[in-house]
Design a protein around this motif. Structure first.
Motif, PDB file in Angstrom:
ATOM      1  N   PRO A   1      10.809  -6.852 -24.914  1.00 14.36           N
ATOM      2  CA  PRO A   1       9.871  -7.496 -23.744  1.00 14.36           C
ATOM      3  C   PRO A   1       8.896  -6.442 -23.513  1.00 14.36           C
ATOM      4  N   ASP A   2       7.594  -7.033 -23.112  1.00 14.63           N
ATOM      5  CA  ASP A   2       6.425  -6.113 -22.703  1.00 14.63           C
ATOM      6  C   ASP A   2       6.834  -5.089 -21.665  1.00 14.63           C
ATOM      7  N   PRO A   3       6.303  -3.976 -21.740  1.00 16.13           N
ATOM      8  CA  PRO A   3       6.594  -3.070 -20.990  1.00 16.13           C
ATOM      9  C   PRO A   3       5.920  -3.401 -19.525  1.00 16.13           C
ATOM     10  N   VAL A   4       6.809  -3.109 -18.431  1.00 12.66           N
ATOM     11  CA  VAL A   4       6.399  -3.167 -17.242  1.00 12.66           C
ATOM     12  C   VAL A   4       5.291  -2.069 -16.741  1.00 12.66           C
ATOM     13  N   PRO A   5       4.097  -2.246 -16.533  1.00 10.62           N
ATOM     14  CA  PRO A   5       3.111  -1.412 -16.335  1.00 10.62           C
ATOM     15  C   PRO A   5       3.573  -0.386 -15.073  1.00 10.62           C
ATOM     16  N   ALA A   6       3.244   0.886 -15.157  1.00  4.06           N
ATOM     17  CA  ALA A   6       3.711   1.675 -14.060  1.00  4.06           C
ATOM     18  C   ALA A   6       2.857   1.221 -12.731  1.00  4.06           C
ATOM     19  N   VAL A   7       3.674   1.591 -11.833  1.00  4.76           N
ATOM     20  CA  VAL A   7       3.277   1.235 -10.222  1.00  4.76           C
ATOM     21  C   VAL A   7       2.468   2.303  -9.845  1.00  4.76           C
ATOM     22  N   ASP A   8       1.198   2.076  -9.564  1.00  2.00           N
ATOM     23  CA  ASP A   8       0.291   3.170  -8.826  1.00  2.00           C
ATOM     24  C   ASP A   8       0.451   2.756  -7.269  1.00  2.00           C
ATOM     25  N   ARG A   9       1.630   3.905  -6.811  1.00  2.00           N
ATOM     26  CA  ARG A   9       1.856   3.887  -5.498  1.00  2.00           C
ATOM     27  C   ARG A   9       1.050   4.061  -4.415  1.00  2.00           C
ATOM     28  N   GLU A  10       0.053   4.971  -4.875  1.00  4.81           N
ATOM     29  CA  GLU A  10      -1.023   5.152  -3.821  1.00  4.81           C
ATOM     30  C   GLU A  10      -2.196   3.919  -3.852  1.00  4.81           C
ATOM     31  N   ALA A  11      -2.367   3.246  -4.778  1.00  8.47           N
ATOM     32  CA  ALA A  11      -3.211   2.022  -4.694  1.00  8.47           C
ATOM     33  C   ALA A  11      -2.405   0.959  -3.826  1.00  8.47           C
ATOM     34  N   LEU A  12      -1.086   0.861  -4.091  1.00  4.11           N
ATOM     35  CA  LEU A  12      -0.341  -0.119  -3.370  1.00  4.11           C
ATOM     36  C   LEU A  12      -0.571   0.056  -1.753  1.00  4.11           C
TER      37      LEU A  12
ATOM     38  N   CYS B   1      -6.296 -17.913   2.028  1.00  2.00           N
ATOM     39  CA  CYS B   1      -6.029 -17.895   3.356  1.00  2.00           C
ATOM     40  C   CYS B   1      -5.522 -16.536   3.982  1.00  2.00           C
ATOM     41  N   HIS B   2      -5.109 -15.725   2.975  1.00  2.00           N
ATOM     42  CA  HIS B   2      -4.789 -14.366   3.581  1.00  2.00           C
ATOM     43  C   HIS B   2      -5.499 -13.400   3.080  1.00  2.00           C
ATOM     44  N   ALA B   3      -5.858 -12.183   3.917  1.00  2.00           N
ATOM     45  CA  ALA B   3      -6.519 -10.998   3.606  1.00  2.00           C
ATOM     46  C   ALA B   3      -5.485 -10.346   2.410  1.00  2.00           C
ATOM     47  N   VAL B   4      -6.013  -9.601   1.560  1.00  2.00           N
ATOM     48  CA  VAL B   4      -5.045  -8.900   0.387  1.00  2.00           C
ATOM     49  C   VAL B   4      -4.123  -7.911   1.306  1.00  2.00           C
ATOM     50  N   GLU B   5      -4.563  -7.304   2.441  1.00  2.00           N
ATOM     51  CA  GLU B   5      -3.707  -6.562   3.306  1.00  2.00           C
ATOM     52  C   GLU B   5      -2.796  -6.940   4.053  1.00  2.00           C
ATOM     53  N   TYR B   6      -2.980  -8.573   4.231  1.00  2.00           N
ATOM     54  CA  TYR B   6      -1.642  -9.054   4.667  1.00  2.00           C
ATOM     55  C   TYR B   6      -0.606  -9.148   3.830  1.00  2.00           C
ATOM     56  N   ILE B   7      -0.718  -9.402   2.525  1.00  2.00           N
ATOM     57  CA  ILE B   7       0.122  -9.553   1.398  1.00  2.00           C
ATOM     58  C   ILE B   7       0.606  -8.246   1.300  1.00  2.00           C
ATOM     59  N   THR B   8      -0.088  -7.321   1.116  1.00  2.00           N
ATOM     60  CA  THR B   8       0.464  -5.630   0.618  1.00  2.00           C
ATOM     61  C   THR B   8       1.161  -5.061   1.776  1.00  2.00           C
ATOM     62  N   GLN B   9       1.071  -5.609   2.930  1.00  2.00           N
ATOM     63  CA  GLN B   9       1.803  -4.957   3.990  1.00  2.00           C
ATOM     64  C   GLN B   9       3.344  -5.405   3.914  1.00  2.00           C
ATOM     65  N   GLN B  10       3.714  -6.543   3.472  1.00  2.00           N
ATOM     66  CA  GLN B  10       4.917  -6.860   3.289  1.00  2.00           C
ATOM     67  C   GLN B  10       6.120  -6.208   2.653  1.00  2.00           C
ATOM     68  N   ARG B  11       7.197  -5.911   2.980  1.00  2.00           N
ATOM     69  CA  ARG B  11       8.218  -5.192   2.113  1.00  2.00           C
ATOM     70  C   ARG B  11       9.418  -6.028   2.354  1.00  2.00           C
TER      71      ARG B  11
ATOM     72  N   VAL C   1       8.292  -8.210  -5.766  1.00  2.00           N
ATOM     73  CA  VAL C   1       9.266  -7.356  -5.343  1.00  2.00           C
ATOM     74  C   VAL C   1       9.105  -6.183  -6.004  1.00  2.00           C
ATOM     75  N   ARG C   2       8.539  -5.921  -7.282  1.00  2.00           N
ATOM     76  CA  ARG C   2       8.367  -4.901  -7.950  1.00  2.00           C
ATOM     77  C   ARG C   2       7.269  -4.004  -7.345  1.00  2.00           C
ATOM     78  N   ASN C   3       6.336  -4.774  -6.597  1.00  2.00           N
ATOM     79  CA  ASN C   3       5.324  -3.819  -5.813  1.00  2.00           C
ATOM     80  C   ASN C   3       5.425  -3.478  -4.563  1.00  2.00           C
ATOM     81  N   TRP C   4       6.018  -4.597  -3.721  1.00  2.00           N
ATOM     82  CA  TRP C   4       6.046  -4.464  -2.286  1.00  2.00           C
ATOM     83  C   TRP C   4       7.523  -4.569  -1.910  1.00  2.00           C
ATOM     84  N   ASN C   5       8.338  -3.675  -2.118  1.00  2.00           N
ATOM     85  CA  ASN C   5       9.587  -3.672  -1.594  1.00  2.00           C
ATOM     86  C   ASN C   5       9.947  -2.634  -0.458  1.00  2.00           C
ATOM     87  N   ALA C   6      11.279  -2.782  -0.187  1.00  2.00           N
ATOM     88  CA  ALA C   6      11.794  -1.890   0.981  1.00  2.00           C
ATOM     89  C   ALA C   6      11.560  -0.237   0.644  1.00  2.00           C
TER      90      ALA C   6
END
Length: 127
Positions: A28-39, A61-71, A104-109
């Motif tokens: 499978p294609d490798p999953v790119p590393a998550v840049d936690r600071e950017a997230l 409809c949504h600002a990117v911050e609304y999406i990226t604040q979800q966990r 869920v790979r990027n914005w999880n608990a």
């Protein structure tokens, strides 16, 4: 006895001439590393096709911050995506699992809550 051995070798396909090596198992294609600071800064992962879907469909409809604040869990993201489809998001049913896995790979608990850093007031704002 020789005839039995010859029949056994032929039956097992040990001839070697016509046997092809097994096809390699695709990796499978490798999953790119998550840049936690950017997230944590509320940015979408760069270069991911799912980020393009978010930019085109969700940010209508949504600002990117609304999406990226979800966990959310994968079930939570799936439920949210299906709900957004009922509200008119133009994503296919088959894309929902892929987008939920991306989210869920990027914005999880496990990702800490975003820390909002206030910026300077806009020019002309009252003190």
């Amino acid at each position: 006895m020789r005839a039995a051995l010859l029949v056994l070798l032929v039956a097992c396909g040990s001839k070697g001439d016509d046997k092809k090596p097994p096809a390699p198992i695709p990796t499978p294609d490798p999953v790119p590393a998550v840049d936690r600071e950017a997230l944590l800064a509320g940015k979408l992962p760069e270069g991911a096709p799912e980020s393009e879907v978010i930019n085109v469909q969700c940010r209508i409809c949504h600002a990117v911050e609304y999406i990226t604040q979800q966990r959310l869990s994968e079930a939570g993201w799936t439920k949210t995506l299906l709900k957004m489809k009922t509200f008119g998001a133009n994503i296919s049913e088959s894309d929902v699992p892929r987008l939920a896995a991306f989210a869920v790979r990027n914005w999880n608990a496990e990702l800490p809550d975003r820390v909002l850093v206030p910026g300077p007031p806009p020019a002309g704002a009252l003190p």
